[in-house]
Motif scaffolding. Structure first.
Motif, short mmCIF file in Angstrom:
data_model
loop_
_atom_site.label_atom_id
_atom_site.label_comp_id
_atom_site.label_asym_id
_atom_site.label_seq_id
_atom_site.Cartn_x
_atom_site.Cartn_y
_atom_site.Cartn_z
N SER A 62 -2.61 2.57 -9.31
CA SER A 62 -3.53 3.28 -8.40
C SER A 62 -2.93 4.61 -7.95
CB SER A 62 -3.88 2.41 -7.19
OG SER A 62 -2.81 2.34 -6.26
N TYR A 63 -1.60 4.65 -7.79
CA TYR A 63 -0.94 5.91 -7.41
C TYR A 63 -1.05 6.92 -8.55
CZ TYR A 63 2.78 9.34 -7.08
OH TYR A 63 3.47 10.52 -7.08
N TYR A 64 -0.67 6.49 -9.77
CA TYR A 64 -0.68 7.42 -10.91
C TYR A 64 -2.11 7.87 -11.22
CZ TYR A 64 4.22 6.34 -11.70
OH TYR A 64 5.57 6.22 -11.56
N THR A 65 -3.06 6.97 -11.08
CA THR A 65 -4.46 7.35 -11.30
C THR A 65 -4.89 8.43 -10.32
OG1 THR A 65 -4.98 5.12 -12.09
CG2 THR A 65 -6.83 6.49 -11.38
N ARG A 66 -4.58 8.23 -9.06
CA ARG A 66 -4.94 9.21 -8.03
C ARG A 66 -4.25 10.54 -8.28
NH1 ARG A 66 -2.25 10.48 -3.40
NH2 ARG A 66 -0.89 8.65 -3.56
N PHE A 121 0.83 -1.20 0.00
CA PHE A 121 0.00 0.00 0.00
C PHE A 121 0.86 1.26 0.00
CE2 PHE A 121 -1.75 3.44 2.63
CZ PHE A 121 -2.83 3.81 1.84
N VAL A 122 1.85 1.31 0.88
CA VAL A 122 2.66 2.51 1.02
C VAL A 122 3.54 2.72 -0.21
CG1 VAL A 122 4.42 3.70 2.39
CG2 VAL A 122 2.62 2.40 3.54
N ILE A 123 4.31 1.68 -0.60
CA ILE A 123 5.22 1.87 -1.73
C ILE A 123 4.46 1.91 -3.06
CG2 ILE A 123 5.72 -0.57 -2.19
CD1 ILE A 123 8.65 0.25 -2.64
N GLY A 124 3.33 1.22 -3.13
CA GLY A 124 2.56 1.19 -4.37
C GLY A 124 1.61 2.35 -4.51
N HIS A 125 0.66 2.47 -3.56
CA HIS A 125 -0.39 3.48 -3.69
C HIS A 125 0.10 4.88 -3.33
CE1 HIS A 125 -4.41 5.04 -4.00
NE2 HIS A 125 -4.31 5.58 -2.79
N LEU A 126 1.03 4.98 -2.38
CA LEU A 126 1.51 6.30 -1.97
C LEU A 126 2.72 6.77 -2.77
CD1 LEU A 126 1.14 6.25 1.92
CD2 LEU A 126 -0.48 7.08 0.21
N ARG A 174 8.72 -9.07 -15.31
CA ARG A 174 8.46 -10.17 -14.36
C ARG A 174 6.97 -10.49 -14.25
NH1 ARG A 174 12.47 -8.50 -9.30
NH2 ARG A 174 14.44 -8.83 -10.42
N LYS A 175 6.15 -9.76 -14.98
CA LYS A 175 4.70 -9.95 -14.94
C LYS A 175 4.15 -9.86 -13.52
CE LYS A 175 4.76 -12.79 -19.13
NZ LYS A 175 4.42 -14.09 -19.75
N ASP A 176 4.63 -8.86 -12.83
CA ASP A 176 4.22 -8.63 -11.44
C ASP A 176 2.98 -7.74 -11.45
OD1 ASP A 176 4.03 -8.34 -8.75
OD2 ASP A 176 6.11 -7.71 -8.42
N TRP A 177 1.87 -8.35 -11.78
CA TRP A 177 0.65 -7.58 -12.02
C TRP A 177 0.08 -6.97 -10.74
CZ3 TRP A 177 1.92 -7.07 -16.56
CH2 TRP A 177 2.16 -8.12 -17.44
N VAL A 178 0.30 -7.61 -9.60
CA VAL A 178 -0.22 -7.06 -8.34
C VAL A 178 0.48 -5.74 -8.02
CG1 VAL A 178 -0.41 -7.42 -5.85
CG2 VAL A 178 -0.85 -9.32 -7.42
N ASP A 179 1.81 -5.74 -8.09
CA ASP A 179 2.53 -4.50 -7.83
C ASP A 179 2.22 -3.44 -8.88
OD1 ASP A 179 3.65 -5.69 -5.65
OD2 ASP A 179 5.73 -5.37 -6.23
N LEU A 180 2.03 -3.87 -10.12
CA LEU A 180 1.70 -2.93 -11.19
C LEU A 180 0.35 -2.28 -10.92
CD1 LEU A 180 2.56 -1.70 -13.89
CD2 LEU A 180 1.41 -3.59 -15.05
N ALA A 181 -0.60 -3.06 -10.42
CA ALA A 181 -1.92 -2.51 -10.10
C ALA A 181 -1.83 -1.48 -8.98
CB ALA A 181 -2.87 -3.64 -9.69
N TRP A 182 -1.01 -1.77 -7.96
CA TRP A 182 -0.81 -0.80 -6.89
C TRP A 182 -0.17 0.48 -7.44
CZ3 TRP A 182 -2.96 -0.55 -2.34
CH2 TRP A 182 -3.33 -1.71 -1.66
N ALA A 183 0.81 0.36 -8.31
CA ALA A 183 1.47 1.53 -8.88
C ALA A 183 0.50 2.34 -9.73
CB ALA A 183 2.68 1.10 -9.71
#
Length: 454
Positions: free
Chosen positions: A303-307, A202-207, A292-301
């Motif tokens: 969410s940050y850019y979208t916000r 949450f912190v590194i991805g969304h924030l 690496r097809k790290d889709w979970v981390d990509l989704a969190w990231a």
């Protein structure tokens, strides 16, 4: 009577268990290749060759200990030892022969024993238990700064003064979020790893718009083998800079000159602090998640850019928001580089020396004096020594364990360095100007010498 019966059953089980094969250190040290990896924990030998690819911290960090004793690194990085040991049982292939020392490469058994006793003392003092209100307040002050940044633009408009002021506020927020994700990434807040991992994302991805897995795989290598060439990614400068005493000499011998390294103390200010986060890290993080097809981390990231863009496009438009974002990262990058490098660049940077855990961490790290500002400004990384020795310890307890570490270092004659903040920052500049023990170009009658970093 029942208890005695249980003990008898356990003793019978131990007697019936097959004897493990025994090996010498000479044999263990042969298995230090990418395709053949053994390591030792508490004198037990594990074959991690096939399993290292599934290691949660990445295959590199565990592979760096192939052919070595990894006991102290294992204790430093893992919280729930009982849980982790379940995964280790199928990997167990033997143990060290009775006549073999517990440490490899002539490491000091007394230093190792004393350090483990110190760790036990810290555990008994409950220094590995977190104050959850402390971390909640850190998160709250980050969110408050994000809100103040938006309100400044909303209320005062998009003039130069309000834009620059907001950029500084958001850069502070980003830097503090960087220190906070560092806490969760090291599993130093919650007792359960699952909760640490979730809040870390949450912190590194969304924030912050970055990747938790990218950070884990990179940062844990740094902690395992700090300032060690080919093992610590933080000293892998991609031929942009040469560091320490060994690397410049090697470049000189091989006549490698990708850049004018005798001027690196000057171009450091142009391409180091300004560009590390907005260009190099940002590109590397995005590419790593995709490759690496790290889709979970990509989704969190995402969410940050979208916000961020939903918040600021109404004020600046698409192009203006992109420029605004990169200006924030530009400011944050200066903060990040100076804080993180003041503890490491002036220290020893070299090839693998196979030191014990205490000695290896002290040779690569130094501290900055404690104050409320220094603690906040650096995310308590002014206690870099204590952090490297005990990475899962909550940062608000570093000052409590520091006197014990100092005492242990004094006992064994190990240098414990602590500096004022400005001295630590100036040491980066001073090291960049140093010209002793440097790259040697032998193509002319008089060798040219220079060096950056120590």
């Amino acid at each position: 009577m029942g208890k005695g019966g249980e003990q008898g059953d356990e003793g019978s089980t131990e007697r019936d268990a097959p004897m493990l094969p025994t090996y010498s250190w000479e044999e263990v040290q042969k298995h230090n290749l990418r395709t053949d990896q053994w390591l030792v924990i508490d004198r037990k030998i594990y074959n991690i060759t096939q399993w290292s690819g599934r290691h949660p911290g990445g295959h590199r960090v565990i592979g760096h200990y192939a052919g070595e004793d990894a006991t102290d690194a294992f204790l430093a990085f893992h919280q729930d030892l009982c849980f982790v040991k379940k995964f280790m049982k199928p990997l167990l292939i033997g143990e060290l022969a009775p006549g073999e020392p517990s440490q490899d490469h002539g490491k000091s058994p007394q230093i190792t024993e004393d350090f483990r006793a110190l760790r036990k003392t810290a555990e008994d003092m409950k220094l590995f238990e977190a104050n959850h209100m402390f971390f909640l307040l850190l998160l709250a002050h980050i969110i408050i700064m994000e809100s103040i940044g938006w309100f400044t633009i909303f209320y005062f408009g998009t003039g130069w003064i309000s834009t620059i002021l907001t950029a500084f506020i958001l850069a502070i927020s980003q830097a503090q979020a960087g220190w906070l994700q560092h806490d969760y990434g090291h599993l130093s807040v919650y007792k359960k790893s699952t909760w640490n991992h979730f809040v870390h994302k949450f912190v590194i991805g969304h924030l912050k718009g970055a990747s938790a897995n990218w950070w884990n795989h990179r940062h844990f290598q740094h902690h395992a083998k700090p300032n060690i060439f080919q093992k610590d990614p933080d000293v892998n400068m991609l031929h942009v800079f040469v560091l320490g005493e060994w690397q410049p000499v090697e470049y000189g011998k091989k006549k490698l000159k990708y850049l004018p390294y005798n001027h690196q103390h000057q171009y450091f200010f142009l391409i180091g602090p300004p560009l590390l986060i907005p260009m190099y890290f940002q590109f590397q993080i995005i590419m790593t998640m995709i490759v690496r097809k790290d889709w979970v981390d990509l989704a969190w990231a995402i969410s940050y850019y979208t916000r961020f863009f939903i918040t600021y496009i109404p004020f600046y438009g698409v192009l203006g928001s992109l420029c605004f974002l990169n200006f924030i990262r530009f400011l944050e990058s200066h903060w990040f580089v100076w804080v993180t490098q003041m503890n490491h660049i002036p220290m020893n940077i070299d090839r693998e020396k196979y030191q014990d855990w205490l000695s290896s961490q002290l040779s690569a790290t130094c501290n900055v004096e404690q104050s409320f500002f220094n603690d906040w400004f650096s995310g308590h990384l002014n206690f870099q020594i204590e952090h490297h020795l005990f990475p899962t310890m909550p940062r608000h307890n570093y000052h409590k364990v520091a006197p014990l570490v100092k005492s242990l270092c004094a006992k064994h004659g190990i240098l414990y360095q602590e500096k004022p903040l400005m001295r630590a920052l100036l040491d980066i500049v001073g090291e960049s100007r140093a010209s002793d023990a440097s790259v040697t170009y032998t193509c002319g009658p008089t060798p040219t010498l220079y060096r950056w970093g120590k």
